[in-house]
Write a protein that holds these residues in place. Structure first.
Motif, PDB file in Angstrom:
ATOM      1  N   ASP A   1       3.370   0.670 -11.371  1.00  0.00           N
ATOM      2  CA  ASP A   1       4.758   0.953 -11.791  1.00  0.00           C
ATOM      3  C   ASP A   1       4.929  -0.385 -10.459  1.00  0.00           C
ATOM      4  OD1 ASP A   1       4.558   2.026 -13.879  1.00  0.00           O
ATOM      5  OD2 ASP A   1       5.830   4.081 -13.273  1.00  0.00           O
ATOM      6  N   ILE A   2       4.971   0.284  -9.152  1.00  0.00           N
ATOM      7  CA  ILE A   2       5.443  -0.477  -7.928  1.00  0.00           C
ATOM      8  C   ILE A   2       4.334  -1.904  -7.487  1.00  0.00           C
ATOM      9  CG2 ILE A   2       4.334  -0.425  -6.265  1.00  0.00           C
ATOM     10  CD1 ILE A   2       6.901  -0.274  -4.279  1.00  0.00           C
ATOM     11  N   ALA A   3       2.942  -1.770  -8.666  1.00  0.00           N
ATOM     12  CA  ALA A   3       2.453  -3.834  -8.290  1.00  0.00           C
ATOM     13  C   ALA A   3       1.290  -3.180  -6.814  1.00  0.00           C
ATOM     14  CB  ALA A   3       2.556  -4.028  -8.337  1.00  0.00           C
ATOM     15  N   ALA A   4       0.631  -2.200  -7.039  1.00  0.00           N
ATOM     16  CA  ALA A   4       0.839  -1.571  -5.099  1.00  0.00           C
ATOM     17  C   ALA A   4      -0.986  -2.628  -5.214  1.00  0.00           C
ATOM     18  CB  ALA A   4       0.178  -0.399  -5.281  1.00  0.00           C
ATOM     19  N   CYS A   5      -1.254  -2.562  -4.141  1.00  0.00           N
ATOM     20  CA  CYS A   5      -2.533  -2.513  -3.687  1.00  0.00           C
ATOM     21  C   CYS A   5      -3.857  -2.131  -3.760  1.00  0.00           C
ATOM     22  CB  CYS A   5      -2.664  -4.206  -3.101  1.00  0.00           C
ATOM     23  SG  CYS A   5      -2.763  -4.347  -1.215  1.00  0.00           S
ATOM     24  N   SER A   6      -3.200  -1.219  -3.051  1.00  0.00           N
ATOM     25  CA  SER A   6      -3.722  -0.285  -2.379  1.00  0.00           C
ATOM     26  C   SER A   6      -3.174   1.272  -2.208  1.00  0.00           C
ATOM     27  CB  SER A   6      -4.105  -0.477  -1.122  1.00  0.00           C
ATOM     28  OG  SER A   6      -3.530  -0.722  -0.296  1.00  0.00           O
ATOM     29  N   LEU A   7      -3.767   2.285  -2.581  1.00  0.00           N
ATOM     30  CA  LEU A   7      -3.880   3.478  -2.249  1.00  0.00           C
ATOM     31  C   LEU A   7      -3.758   4.276  -0.696  1.00  0.00           C
ATOM     32  CD1 LEU A   7      -2.731   6.619  -2.655  1.00  0.00           C
ATOM     33  CD2 LEU A   7      -5.506   6.916  -3.863  1.00  0.00           C
ATOM     34  N   HIS A   8      -3.308   4.809   0.022  1.00  0.00           N
ATOM     35  CA  HIS A   8      -3.471   5.287   1.034  1.00  0.00           C
ATOM     36  C   HIS A   8      -2.991   6.910   1.600  1.00  0.00           C
ATOM     37  CE1 HIS A   8      -2.122   1.249   3.428  1.00  0.00           C
ATOM     38  NE2 HIS A   8      -2.713   0.923   1.768  1.00  0.00           N
ATOM     39  N   MET A   9      -4.612   7.657   1.631  1.00  0.00           N
ATOM     40  CA  MET A   9      -4.016   9.031   1.611  1.00  0.00           C
ATOM     41  C   MET A   9      -5.368   9.363   2.753  1.00  0.00           C
ATOM     42  SD  MET A   9      -4.840  10.788  -2.233  1.00  0.00           S
ATOM     43  CE  MET A   9      -3.295  11.645  -2.337  1.00  0.00           C
TER      44      MET A   9
ATOM     45  N   ILE B   1      -7.932  13.364  -0.073  1.00  0.00           N
ATOM     46  CA  ILE B   1      -7.989  12.396  -1.138  1.00  0.00           C
ATOM     47  C   ILE B   1     -10.062  13.153  -2.266  1.00  0.00           C
ATOM     48  CG2 ILE B   1     -10.023  11.715   0.927  1.00  0.00           C
ATOM     49  CD1 ILE B   1      -8.166   9.621  -1.893  1.00  0.00           C
ATOM     50  N   THR B   2      -9.511  12.596  -3.056  1.00  0.00           N
ATOM     51  CA  THR B   2     -11.165  12.858  -4.042  1.00  0.00           C
ATOM     52  C   THR B   2     -11.839  12.242  -4.469  1.00  0.00           C
ATOM     53  OG1 THR B   2     -10.239  12.944  -5.457  1.00  0.00           O
ATOM     54  CG2 THR B   2     -10.508  14.678  -4.241  1.00  0.00           C
ATOM     55  N   ARG B   3     -12.798  12.026  -4.905  1.00  0.00           N
ATOM     56  CA  ARG B   3     -13.179  11.080  -5.091  1.00  0.00           C
ATOM     57  C   ARG B   3     -13.351  10.059  -6.851  1.00  0.00           C
ATOM     58  NH1 ARG B   3     -18.808   9.075  -5.326  1.00  0.00           N
ATOM     59  NH2 ARG B   3     -19.727  10.003  -2.997  1.00  0.00           N
ATOM     60  N   ARG B   4     -12.512  11.293  -7.356  1.00  0.00           N
ATOM     61  CA  ARG B   4     -12.033  11.717  -8.630  1.00  0.00           C
ATOM     62  C   ARG B   4     -10.374  10.681  -8.344  1.00  0.00           C
ATOM     63  NH1 ARG B   4      -7.014  12.318 -11.012  1.00  0.00           N
ATOM     64  NH2 ARG B   4      -6.636  14.017  -9.535  1.00  0.00           N
ATOM     65  N   HIS B   5      -9.604  10.373  -6.766  1.00  0.00           N
ATOM     66  CA  HIS B   5      -8.919   9.697  -6.868  1.00  0.00           C
ATOM     67  C   HIS B   5      -9.301   8.096  -6.785  1.00  0.00           C
ATOM     68  CE1 HIS B   5      -6.333  13.395  -5.281  1.00  0.00           C
ATOM     69  NE2 HIS B   5      -6.306  13.059  -6.320  1.00  0.00           N
ATOM     70  N   ILE B   6     -10.860   8.819  -6.158  1.00  0.00           N
ATOM     71  CA  ILE B   6     -11.020   6.851  -5.762  1.00  0.00           C
ATOM     72  C   ILE B   6     -11.302   5.896  -6.436  1.00  0.00           C
ATOM     73  CG2 ILE B   6     -13.070   5.801  -4.473  1.00  0.00           C
ATOM     74  CD1 ILE B   6     -12.314   8.016  -2.494  1.00  0.00           C
ATOM     75  N   LEU B   7     -11.935   7.098  -7.501  1.00  0.00           N
ATOM     76  CA  LEU B   7     -12.669   5.995  -8.898  1.00  0.00           C
ATOM     77  C   LEU B   7     -11.137   5.509  -9.914  1.00  0.00           C
ATOM     78  CD1 LEU B   7     -15.492   8.259  -9.824  1.00  0.00           C
ATOM     79  CD2 LEU B   7     -16.281   6.134  -9.083  1.00  0.00           C
ATOM     80  N   GLN B   8     -10.648   6.678 -10.289  1.00  0.00           N
ATOM     81  CA  GLN B   8      -9.722   6.347 -11.146  1.00  0.00           C
ATOM     82  C   GLN B   8      -8.764   4.452  -9.610  1.00  0.00           C
ATOM     83  OE1 GLN B   8      -6.207   8.921 -11.616  1.00  0.00           O
ATOM     84  NE2 GLN B   8      -6.324   8.871 -14.053  1.00  0.00           N
ATOM     85  N   ALA B   9      -8.193   5.425  -9.203  1.00  0.00           N
ATOM     86  CA  ALA B   9      -7.790   3.886  -8.170  1.00  0.00           C
ATOM     87  C   ALA B   9      -8.659   2.394  -8.902  1.00  0.00           C
ATOM     88  CB  ALA B   9      -7.649   4.332  -6.940  1.00  0.00           C
TER      89      ALA B   9
ATOM     90  N   GLY C   1       0.974  -0.973  -0.181  1.00  0.00           N
ATOM     91  CA  GLY C   1       0.139  -0.169   0.054  1.00  0.00           C
ATOM     92  C   GLY C   1       0.972   1.298   0.320  1.00  0.00           C
ATOM     93  N   VAL C   2       0.391   2.293  -1.623  1.00  0.00           N
ATOM     94  CA  VAL C   2       1.145   2.957  -0.876  1.00  0.00           C
ATOM     95  C   VAL C   2       1.045   4.357  -0.502  1.00  0.00           C
ATOM     96  CG1 VAL C   2       2.698   4.621  -2.443  1.00  0.00           C
ATOM     97  CG2 VAL C   2       2.325   2.701  -3.177  1.00  0.00           C
ATOM     98  N   LEU C   3       1.303   4.722   0.885  1.00  0.00           N
ATOM     99  CA  LEU C   3       1.704   6.044   0.714  1.00  0.00           C
ATOM    100  C   LEU C   3       1.268   7.605   0.448  1.00  0.00           C
ATOM    101  CD1 LEU C   3       1.456   5.010   4.808  1.00  0.00           C
ATOM    102  CD2 LEU C   3       0.328   6.157   4.011  1.00  0.00           C
ATOM    103  N   GLN C   4       0.690   7.880   0.582  1.00  0.00           N
ATOM    104  CA  GLN C   4       0.436   9.456  -0.826  1.00  0.00           C
ATOM    105  C   GLN C   4      -0.097  10.389  -0.330  1.00  0.00           C
ATOM    106  OE1 GLN C   4      -0.662   8.240  -4.644  1.00  0.00           O
ATOM    107  NE2 GLN C   4       0.928   7.392  -5.233  1.00  0.00           N
ATOM    108  N   ARG C   5       1.158  11.361  -0.253  1.00  0.00           N
ATOM    109  CA  ARG C   5       0.753  12.680   0.127  1.00  0.00           C
ATOM    110  C   ARG C   5       0.512  13.801  -0.980  1.00  0.00           C
ATOM    111  NH1 ARG C   5       5.132  12.174   2.542  1.00  0.00           N
ATOM    112  NH2 ARG C   5       5.043  12.121   5.312  1.00  0.00           N
ATOM    113  N   ARG C   6       0.272  13.015  -2.658  1.00  0.00           N
ATOM    114  CA  ARG C   6       0.142  13.876  -3.713  1.00  0.00           C
ATOM    115  C   ARG C   6      -0.332  12.424  -4.628  1.00  0.00           C
ATOM    116  NH1 ARG C   6       3.810  18.134  -6.067  1.00  0.00           N
ATOM    117  NH2 ARG C   6       1.378  19.446  -6.149  1.00  0.00           N
ATOM    118  N   TYR C   7      -1.452  12.509  -4.951  1.00  0.00           N
ATOM    119  CA  TYR C   7      -1.801  11.088  -6.284  1.00  0.00           C
ATOM    120  C   TYR C   7      -1.110  10.866  -7.173  1.00  0.00           C
ATOM    121  CZ  TYR C   7      -4.858   8.272  -8.495  1.00  0.00           C
ATOM    122  OH  TYR C   7      -5.553   7.745  -8.988  1.00  0.00           O
ATOM    123  N   ASN C   8      -0.659  10.054  -6.825  1.00  0.00           N
ATOM    124  CA  ASN C   8       0.447   9.310  -8.405  1.00  0.00           C
ATOM    125  C   ASN C   8      -0.355   8.269  -8.475  1.00  0.00           C
ATOM    126  OD1 ASN C   8       2.106   8.618  -9.672  1.00  0.00           O
ATOM    127  ND2 ASN C   8       3.782   9.514  -9.074  1.00  0.00           N
ATOM    128  N   LEU C   9      -0.703   8.551  -9.551  1.00  0.00           N
ATOM    129  CA  LEU C   9      -1.152   7.181 -10.285  1.00  0.00           C
ATOM    130  C   LEU C   9      -0.473   5.273 -10.563  1.00  0.00           C
ATOM    131  CD1 LEU C   9      -3.321   4.759 -10.503  1.00  0.00           C
ATOM    132  CD2 LEU C   9      -4.271   5.864 -12.922  1.00  0.00           C
TER     133      LEU C   9
END
Length: 139
Positions: free
Chosen positions: A80-88, A93-101, A67-75
């Motif tokens: 690239d790291i084959a993450a299973c999750s975004l932690h923000m 966090i925005t709805r757009r981040h969630i939808l894109q993830a 799970g990648v902890l991000q301060r700035r969203y970077n899909l």
């Protein structure tokens, strides 16, 4: 903690490595997890703000959940790291981040959510879970 982790419980193991590097911490963590075997490893997510530490984890174990902890969203970084999750954070966090993830088969976990109303709002936005200081808050 690993000795008393309840059956079926999942654990986010965060490598806190931002300003003070712990040489070899990734290998030490993986050696410890390997000693417990696959049933436990499958319930662990390794996360960090330190992307280089996560790259070292990935190089040591291609199958471990990251799970990648991000301060700035970077899909791109997540993919690239084959993450299973975004932690923000709940503030970023925005709805757009969630939808894109979700479009990229990633889960989204939001921190630090300590109010039931915040949890309900994030659930309505589509977040998959929260990190909280109060485990009695239901998501």
């Amino acid at each position: 903690l690993l000795d008393i982790l309840p059956a079926g419980a999942r654990l986010n193991l965060e490598i806190k490595n931002d300003n003070n590097l712990y040489p070899g911490i990734e290998k030490k963590i993986l050696n410890m997890l390997n000693a417990y075997g696959p049933p436990l490893k499958e319930r662990i997510i390794i996360s960090s703000f330190d992307y280089a530490a996560l790259q070292r984890v990935r190089a040591l174990d291609a199958g471990l959940k990251i799970g990648v902890l991000q301060r700035r969203y970077n899909l791109r970084q997540l993919l690239d790291i084959a993450a299973c999750s975004l932690h923000m954070s709940k503030e970023r966090i925005t709805r757009r981040h969630i939808l894109q993830a979700h479009e990229n088969n990633l889960k989204v976990f939001v921190y630090t959510v300590n109010q039931p109303a915040e949890a309900a709002n994030l659930k309505a936005m589509g977040a998959d879970g929260i990190f909280t200081d109060y485990p009695d808050i239901r998501f």
